[in-house]
Design an enzyme around this catalytic site. Sequence first.
Site, PDB file in Angstrom:
ATOM      1  N   LYS A  14      11.210 -23.237  -9.556  1.00 20.07           N
ATOM      2  CA  LYS A  14      10.093 -24.303  -9.112  1.00 20.07           C
ATOM      3  C   LYS A  14       9.325 -23.628  -9.854  1.00 20.07           C
ATOM      4  CE  LYS A  14      11.335 -24.498  -5.209  1.00 20.07           C
ATOM      5  NZ  LYS A  14      12.989 -23.668  -5.119  1.00 20.07           N
ATOM      6  N   ARG A  89      10.637 -30.059   1.286  1.00 19.94           N
ATOM      7  CA  ARG A  89      11.722 -28.677   2.424  1.00 19.94           C
ATOM      8  C   ARG A  89      12.727 -29.797   3.091  1.00 19.94           C
ATOM      9  NH1 ARG A  89      10.055 -24.437  -0.233  1.00 19.94           N
ATOM     10  NH2 ARG A  89      11.491 -22.914  -0.604  1.00 19.94           N
ATOM     11  N   ARG A 128      15.337 -10.745  -9.462  1.00 21.83           N
ATOM     12  CA  ARG A 128      13.625 -11.400  -9.275  1.00 21.83           C
ATOM     13  C   ARG A 128      13.060 -10.544  -7.748  1.00 21.83           C
ATOM     14  NH1 ARG A 128      11.492 -16.811  -7.150  1.00 21.83           N
ATOM     15  NH2 ARG A 128      11.712 -15.725  -5.148  1.00 21.83           N
ATOM     16  N   ARG A 134       9.053  -8.950  -3.467  1.00 28.15           N
ATOM     17  CA  ARG A 134       9.115  -9.920  -2.232  1.00 28.15           C
ATOM     18  C   ARG A 134       9.975  -9.523  -1.027  1.00 28.15           C
ATOM     19  NH1 ARG A 134       8.768 -16.461  -4.054  1.00 28.15           N
ATOM     20  NH2 ARG A 134      10.419 -16.501  -2.426  1.00 28.15           N
ATOM     21  N   ARG A 145      18.628 -18.050   2.944  1.00 29.65           N
ATOM     22  CA  ARG A 145      18.029 -18.794   2.724  1.00 29.65           C
ATOM     23  C   ARG A 145      18.723 -19.594   1.576  1.00 29.65           C
ATOM     24  NH1 ARG A 145      14.236 -14.954  -1.134  1.00 29.65           N
ATOM     25  NH2 ARG A 145      13.567 -16.756  -2.042  1.00 29.65           N
TER      26      ARG A 145
HETATM   27  P1  ATP Z   1      11.399 -20.561  -6.271  1.00 31.81           P
HETATM   28  O1  ATP Z   1      12.592 -19.155  -6.259  1.00 31.81           O
HETATM   29  O2  ATP Z   1      12.050 -21.242  -6.818  1.00 31.81           O
HETATM   30  O3  ATP Z   1      10.173 -20.042  -6.174  1.00 31.81           O
HETATM   31  P2  ATP Z   1      11.820 -19.907  -3.229  1.00 31.81           P
HETATM   32  O4  ATP Z   1      12.801 -20.123  -1.862  1.00 31.81           O
HETATM   33  O5  ATP Z   1      12.050 -18.631  -3.398  1.00 31.81           O
HETATM   34  O6  ATP Z   1      11.695 -20.813  -3.967  1.00 31.81           O
HETATM   35  P3  ATP Z   1       9.632 -20.114  -1.794  1.00 31.81           P
HETATM   36  O7  ATP Z   1       9.129 -21.900  -2.360  1.00 31.81           O
HETATM   37  O8  ATP Z   1       8.015 -18.991  -2.469  1.00 31.81           O
HETATM   38  O9  ATP Z   1      10.646 -19.919  -2.377  1.00 31.81           O
HETATM   39  O10 ATP Z   1       8.977 -19.883  -0.736  1.00 31.81           O
HETATM   40  C1  ATP Z   1       9.391 -18.657   0.428  1.00 31.81           C
HETATM   41  C2  ATP Z   1       9.433 -19.050   2.129  1.00 31.81           C
HETATM   42  O11 ATP Z   1       8.430 -19.435   2.134  1.00 31.81           O
HETATM   43  C3  ATP Z   1      10.898 -19.803   2.439  1.00 31.81           C
HETATM   44  O12 ATP Z   1      12.132 -19.179   1.848  1.00 31.81           O
HETATM   45  C4  ATP Z   1       9.573 -20.417   3.688  1.00 31.81           C
HETATM   46  O13 ATP Z   1      10.501 -19.474   4.759  1.00 31.81           O
HETATM   47  C5  ATP Z   1       8.992 -20.602   3.185  1.00 31.81           C
HETATM   48  N1  ATP Z   1       7.971 -21.658   3.436  1.00 31.81           N
HETATM   49  C6  ATP Z   1       8.523 -22.559   1.919  1.00 31.81           C
HETATM   50  N2  ATP Z   1       8.016 -23.661   1.557  1.00 31.81           N
HETATM   51  C7  ATP Z   1       8.242 -24.024   2.877  1.00 31.81           C
HETATM   52  C8  ATP Z   1       8.250 -25.591   3.538  1.00 31.81           C
HETATM   53  N3  ATP Z   1       8.353 -26.398   3.206  1.00 31.81           N
HETATM   54  N4  ATP Z   1       8.557 -25.602   4.848  1.00 31.81           N
HETATM   55  C9  ATP Z   1       8.820 -24.996   5.542  1.00 31.81           C
HETATM   56  N5  ATP Z   1       8.852 -23.299   4.635  1.00 31.81           N
HETATM   57  C10 ATP Z   1       8.392 -23.646   3.615  1.00 31.81           C
HETATM   58 MG    MG Z   2       8.644 -20.370  -6.185  1.00 30.79          MG
END
Ligand code: ATP
Ligand code: MG
Length: 189
Positions: A14, A89, A128, A134, A145
């Site tokens: 994303k 989400r 990653r 991270r 997750r």
């Molecule tokens: P990607 O790899 O596709 O960018 P991702 O799941 O690795 O997605 P982020 O979108 O950066 O990572 O989100 C990291 C963390 O931040 C999530 O696991 C969650 O704990 C929190 N978070 C992010 N967005 C939301 C949301 N809309 N509602 C609740 N928690 C969120």
């Molecule tokens: Mg992201």
Amino acid sequence: MKNIVIFGAPGSGKGTQSDLLVKKYGFKHISTGDVLRAEIQNGTELGKTAKGFIDQGQLIPDELMIDILASVYDSLCPCEGVIFDGFPRTVPQAEALDKMLSERGTAVSGMLELDVPEEMLMERLIARGKSSGRADDNAETIAKRLTVYHNQTAPLIAWYEAAGKRHSVKGYGALEEINAALCEVIDQF
Ligand code: ATP
Ligand code: MG
């Protein structure tokens, strides 16, 4: 104005695709993950709360997330377009997004789903984690997750489908190819 939800599992790309879309269209980019990580970095109260959830692979509570989203949105818009990355989400977040936009005289144009096979997600996130720094990119937290994604976030696929707004795109292969498929959909909005 275009309000685009970019949707997909953790590691679906994303953020990467959002960056390419921002370059092409000049849209604003709201990544809730980036917003939360910046709060953690700055040592704010919100950051401290968020860190507890993120490190456990859990979602931040909806009410909190919805307030954050509205304030970030209002700091950037009105504008030509927005890419929502990582929000909504949950179903309550999607309902809140619709409400927030309708109160501002606009609406979600469409949801772009990056479809990536499960095995690839874990592989990408482990890779990653070696450079992202991270804390949530380790095997144990990634597994959590992914479970959270399946239980709380994946129901949004049917939700946006029912609203006639879901557009699924193949999320693997060359980055430019994925990007071209997304642009094809966006150009119809
Ligand atoms: P990607 O790899 O596709 O960018 P991702 O799941 O690795 O997605 P982020 O979108 O950066 O990572 O989100 C990291 C963390 O931040 C999530 O696991 C969650 O704990 C929190 N978070 C992010 N967005 C939301 C949301 N809309 N509602 C609740 N928690 C969120
Ligand atoms: Mg992201």
